[in-house]
Design a protein around this motif. Structure first.
Motif, mmCIF file in Angstrom:
data_model
loop_
_atom_site.group_PDB
_atom_site.id
_atom_site.type_symbol
_atom_site.label_atom_id
_atom_site.label_comp_id
_atom_site.label_asym_id
_atom_site.label_seq_id
_atom_site.Cartn_x
_atom_site.Cartn_y
_atom_site.Cartn_z
ATOM 1 N N GLY A 238 0.537 -1.194 -0.087
ATOM 2 C CA GLY A 238 -0.129 -0.362 -0.169
ATOM 3 C C GLY A 238 1.061 0.953 -0.178
ATOM 4 O O GLY A 238 0.700 2.409 -0.444
ATOM 5 N N ASP A 239 2.077 1.261 0.495
ATOM 6 C CA ASP A 239 2.735 2.432 0.629
ATOM 7 C C ASP A 239 3.198 2.558 -0.802
ATOM 8 O O ASP A 239 3.504 3.346 -0.939
ATOM 9 C CB ASP A 239 3.779 2.324 1.546
ATOM 10 C CG ASP A 239 3.190 2.519 2.839
ATOM 11 O OD1 ASP A 239 2.136 2.444 2.980
ATOM 12 O OD2 ASP A 239 4.208 2.002 3.560
ATOM 13 N N GLY A 240 3.948 1.314 -1.151
ATOM 14 C CA GLY A 240 4.614 1.455 -3.163
ATOM 15 C C GLY A 240 3.261 2.376 -3.584
ATOM 16 O O GLY A 240 3.751 3.040 -4.597
ATOM 17 N N TYR A 241 2.117 1.364 -3.658
ATOM 18 C CA TYR A 241 1.517 2.201 -4.510
ATOM 19 C C TYR A 241 0.498 3.793 -4.090
ATOM 20 O O TYR A 241 0.484 4.409 -5.276
ATOM 21 C CB TYR A 241 -0.529 1.113 -4.252
ATOM 22 C CG TYR A 241 -0.444 -0.066 -4.914
ATOM 23 C CD1 TYR A 241 0.753 -0.376 -5.907
ATOM 24 C CD2 TYR A 241 -1.197 -0.884 -4.729
ATOM 25 C CE1 TYR A 241 0.727 -1.184 -6.382
ATOM 26 C CE2 TYR A 241 -0.873 -2.047 -4.905
ATOM 27 C CZ TYR A 241 0.122 -2.757 -5.981
ATOM 28 O OH TYR A 241 -0.391 -3.409 -6.595
ATOM 29 N N ALA A 242 1.419 4.545 -2.922
ATOM 30 C CA ALA A 242 1.016 5.723 -3.058
ATOM 31 C C ALA A 242 1.907 6.601 -3.327
ATOM 32 O O ALA A 242 1.895 7.548 -3.260
ATOM 33 C CB ALA A 242 1.408 5.572 -1.062
ATOM 34 N N GLY A 243 3.236 5.536 -2.939
ATOM 35 C CA GLY A 243 4.262 6.197 -4.119
ATOM 36 C C GLY A 243 4.150 6.263 -5.230
ATOM 37 O O GLY A 243 4.465 7.328 -6.367
ATOM 38 N N TRP A 244 3.274 5.412 -6.435
ATOM 39 C CA TRP A 244 2.794 5.637 -7.817
ATOM 40 C C TRP A 244 2.312 6.870 -7.723
ATOM 41 O O TRP A 244 2.237 7.241 -8.835
ATOM 42 C CB TRP A 244 1.717 4.558 -8.015
ATOM 43 C CG TRP A 244 2.652 3.295 -8.137
ATOM 44 C CD1 TRP A 244 3.942 2.585 -7.799
ATOM 45 C CD2 TRP A 244 2.615 1.443 -9.147
ATOM 46 N NE1 TRP A 244 4.129 1.655 -7.692
ATOM 47 C CE2 TRP A 244 3.290 1.098 -8.598
ATOM 48 C CE3 TRP A 244 1.042 1.578 -9.506
ATOM 49 C CZ2 TRP A 244 2.894 -0.610 -9.325
ATOM 50 C CZ3 TRP A 244 0.804 0.356 -9.867
ATOM 51 C CH2 TRP A 244 2.007 -0.919 -9.919
ATOM 52 N N MET A 245 0.845 6.818 -6.759
ATOM 53 C CA MET A 245 0.254 8.069 -7.026
ATOM 54 C C MET A 245 0.542 9.265 -7.042
ATOM 55 O O MET A 245 0.837 10.531 -7.780
ATOM 56 C CB MET A 245 -0.785 7.925 -6.321
ATOM 57 C CG MET A 245 -1.589 6.815 -6.067
ATOM 58 S SD MET A 245 -2.625 6.397 -7.328
ATOM 59 C CE MET A 245 -3.781 8.341 -6.540
ATOM 60 N N LYS A 246 1.647 9.296 -6.026
ATOM 61 C CA LYS A 246 2.610 10.718 -6.000
ATOM 62 C C LYS A 246 3.394 10.925 -6.897
ATOM 63 O O LYS A 246 3.460 12.159 -7.593
ATOM 64 C CB LYS A 246 3.029 10.766 -4.321
ATOM 65 C CG LYS A 246 2.643 10.765 -3.418
ATOM 66 C CD LYS A 246 3.475 10.074 -1.794
ATOM 67 C CE LYS A 246 2.122 10.781 -1.212
ATOM 68 N NZ LYS A 246 2.210 12.002 -0.453
ATOM 69 N N ALA A 247 4.163 9.979 -7.630
ATOM 70 C CA ALA A 247 4.590 10.176 -8.511
ATOM 71 C C ALA A 247 4.065 11.008 -9.541
ATOM 72 O O ALA A 247 4.674 11.546 -10.133
ATOM 73 C CB ALA A 247 5.552 9.043 -8.694
ATOM 74 N N ALA A 248 3.395 9.894 -10.268
ATOM 75 C CA ALA A 248 1.901 11.265 -11.261
ATOM 76 C C ALA A 248 2.169 12.111 -10.734
ATOM 77 O O ALA A 248 2.330 12.897 -11.575
ATOM 78 C CB ALA A 248 0.585 9.880 -11.489
ATOM 79 N N GLU A 249 1.669 13.069 -9.848
ATOM 80 C CA GLU A 249 1.151 14.225 -9.255
ATOM 81 C C GLU A 249 1.980 14.795 -9.294
ATOM 82 O O GLU A 249 1.532 16.563 -9.606
ATOM 83 C CB GLU A 249 0.764 13.269 -7.654
ATOM 84 C CG GLU A 249 -1.153 12.868 -7.294
ATOM 85 C CD GLU A 249 -1.450 12.888 -6.612
ATOM 86 O OE1 GLU A 249 -0.691 13.014 -5.659
ATOM 87 O OE2 GLU A 249 -2.361 11.750 -6.801
ATOM 88 N N VAL A 250 2.943 14.429 -8.746
ATOM 89 C CA VAL A 250 3.942 15.620 -10.060
ATOM 90 C C VAL A 250 4.543 15.777 -10.833
ATOM 91 O O VAL A 250 6.486 16.031 -10.539
ATOM 92 C CB VAL A 250 5.619 15.536 -8.403
ATOM 93 C CG1 VAL A 250 5.396 15.523 -6.953
ATOM 94 C CG2 VAL A 250 6.220 13.831 -8.367
ATOM 95 N N GLY A 251 4.059 14.763 -11.810
ATOM 96 C CA GLY A 251 4.887 14.728 -12.385
ATOM 97 C C GLY A 251 5.697 14.218 -13.233
ATOM 98 O O GLY A 251 6.349 14.152 -14.594
ATOM 99 N N CYS A 252 5.313 12.963 -12.258
ATOM 100 C CA CYS A 252 7.199 12.159 -12.891
ATOM 101 C C CYS A 252 6.680 11.555 -14.628
ATOM 102 O O CYS A 252 5.225 11.538 -15.278
ATOM 103 C CB CYS A 252 7.886 10.632 -12.211
ATOM 104 S SG CYS A 252 8.002 11.247 -10.715
ATOM 105 N N ASP A 253 7.613 11.418 -15.560
ATOM 106 C CA ASP A 253 7.546 10.785 -16.073
ATOM 107 C C ASP A 253 7.765 9.335 -16.384
ATOM 108 O O ASP A 253 6.735 8.282 -17.202
ATOM 109 C CB ASP A 253 8.820 11.102 -17.406
ATOM 110 C CG ASP A 253 9.158 12.461 -17.538
ATOM 111 O OD1 ASP A 253 8.058 12.895 -18.881
ATOM 112 O OD2 ASP A 253 9.854 13.069 -16.972
ATOM 113 N N VAL A 254 7.990 8.247 -15.275
ATOM 114 C CA VAL A 254 8.080 7.244 -15.197
ATOM 115 C C VAL A 254 8.064 6.745 -14.077
ATOM 116 O O VAL A 254 9.089 7.662 -13.147
ATOM 117 C CB VAL A 254 9.285 6.460 -15.825
ATOM 118 C CG1 VAL A 254 10.772 7.129 -15.608
ATOM 119 C CG2 VAL A 254 9.138 4.961 -16.255
#
Length: 481
Positions: A238-254
């Protein structure tokens, strides 16, 4: 016969795990401290009891990560997953220590030990940069076209040691975050150097001014955002998926996610919760992709034929690799890089002629294969008899990158080391995404993935081990340009 004795193991936490038997080391949390996913596509948010704590609100993907009594939620819930790396030290199948960043000999290049970049077979074989060869100026390299400038890569892992000389100014320390709640920051906290190694493969800058220099990543001008999901040896999915979401929200390309569900947590007929776990992964991946972020995941290290069936245990499902929307990467590597009695001391020739028993694009002994593999990339291989028998330099078939070590007094030291695993293959592709996006900033997720697959080269073992093929940076950059 696959050897699972050193694989990471997983346990489910929460009330639903009672019937599951995952072997030695399995444990369950008490109900009051259990974590689980709530699928908001089946549960009304207003129906979640007040005494159920929301650990991460991922409602953009219709998912909540919760803690409390799972039975009090009426609707579809599934236990969160704890990934425990204590049995394999850091997630790599095989690893070996290298020198500290402050050490090394000034003598190399034909007349002594190889310099750090000369140990990077994974970058040299791709013609990443002419500084990696003994023949400077030997034609145009990948970095003559792009170094990944203007892009951002999330490393959701065990943390990144931002003070490593080859990672200084690479890590965005303001955006990087600890997702575990253990009170520390985004840097490693007891889970080894796995995340630091991954980050170096993506973005190391070869900035070490020591005698042997540093190492070079695929996209040294990209920016790394570190999301730490491991506290000590344990990390929650669940912490990993939270990282996915945060990454998308700050505009990470990958997003580089060198984390997965290992054996024996791959049999949905024994563990029906896996099918709902897959659904959760797909919902999160779909949201992330909608924001323009590619999700790259390591395929797994259990020599499993994903998507097939075990005659005794039924269907095999490797997560999150087999979830729709996740770009899965299998591992390849050489046997014989700089060892084995067929070599001169000319490092430039270590990849030429008949000096390799197996080429760099041959499947690694441990890699998962079959369904879920989109491409393969360099993850390192090993002759275990030679490695365990103390044959000099046999560890050079592993991937060489940045690491951090912690002394007995707590002092952190930057250094270099070898690791092999699909964990090491995934960042090769994440770095490639950064190269593509630096050339085509507006390319969609689907366009980026298609470019990587369409330009991949054929390799030993064919589609079963390589999906669309083996990562080919030269062809990829040419097509993207």
């Amino acid at each position: 016969m696959t050897n699972h004795s050193r694989r990471t193991f997983i346990r489910l936490t929460g009330a639903a795990v009672g019937a599951a038997t995952l072997g030695a080391g399995t444990a369950t949390a008490s109900e009051s401290d259990s974590r689980f996913f709530i699928n908001l596509r089946d549960v009304d948010r207003s129906a979640v009891p007040d005494d159920v704590e929301i650990v991460h609100d991922l409602s953009e993907a219709d998912v909540l990560v919760a803690r409390g009594d799972q039975d009090r939620v009426d609707g579809t819930t599934v236990p969160d997953v704890t990934i425990d790396r204590s049995e394999d030290n850091a997630g790599a199948v095989v690893e070996a220590d290298g020198p500290p960043a402050s050490g090394g000999s000034a003598s190399h290049n034909h007349d002594g030990p190889a310099s750090n970049t000369e140990l990077q077979w994974d970058k040299r074989v791709q013609d990443l940069n002419n500084e990696l060869t003994d023949k400077p100026g030997g034609g145009k390299s990948i970095h003559d076209t792009t170094t990944g400038a203007g892009t951002r890569v999330a490393v959701v892992d065990s943390g990144v040691y931002a003070e490593h000389p080859d990672l200084v100014d690479v890590v965005n320390t303001e955006l990087s975050e600890n997702l575990t709640g253990d009170g520390f920051d985004f840097r490693p906290n007891g889970a080894g150097s796995h995340g630091t190694h991954v980050a170096g493969t993506i973005a190391a800058t070869n900035s070490n001014d020591g005698a042997d220099g540093g190492v070079l990543g695929t996209a040294p001008d990209t920016e790394i955002v570190s999301y730490r999901m491991f506290s000590g040896k344990e990390g929650f999915q669940g912490d990993g998926y939270a990282g996915w979401m945060k990454a998308a929200e700050v505009g990470c390309d990958v997003i580089n996610y060198s984390v997965g569900f290992p054996f024996p947590f791959v049999f949905p007929e024994e563990l029906p919760a896996l099918r709902e776990e897959k659904r959760i992964a797909e919902q999160v991946a779909a949201y992330v992709r909608s924001q323009g972020t590619v999700v790259v995941n390591s395929a797994g290290n259990d020599s499993l034929d994903m998507g097939s069936s075990d005659p005794e245990r039924g269907e095999i499902l490797s997560l999150p690799t087999e979830a729709e929307g996740v770009f899965g990467v299998a591992a390849t590597g050489p046997i014989g890089y700089g060892w084995g009695g067929k070599h001169s001391d000319n490092e430039a020739k270590w990849l030429t002629g008949n000096r390799l028993e197996d080429p760099t694009d041959s499947p690694a002994f441990y890699t998962n294969y079959g369904d879920g593999v989109d491409v393969s990339a360099a993850g390192g291989d090993a002759d275990l008899d030679a490695l365990n028998g103390g044959v000099e330099d046999a560890g050079q078939d592993l991937v060489y990158s940045t690491v951090n070590t912690v002394g007995e007094d707590g002092t952190v030291t930057a250094g270099y080391g070898w690791k092999a695993g699909t964990s090491m293959a995934a960042p090769q592709v994440s770095g490639a995404v950064a190269l593509v996006r630096s050339l085509r900033p507006d390319a969609s997720v689907e366009e980026v993935e298609s470019l990587i697959q369409e330009t991949a080269s054929s390799a030993p073992g064919g589609e079963q081990y390589h999906g669309a093929g083996h990562l080919d940076l030269e062809a990829l950059v040419k097509a993207a340009r």
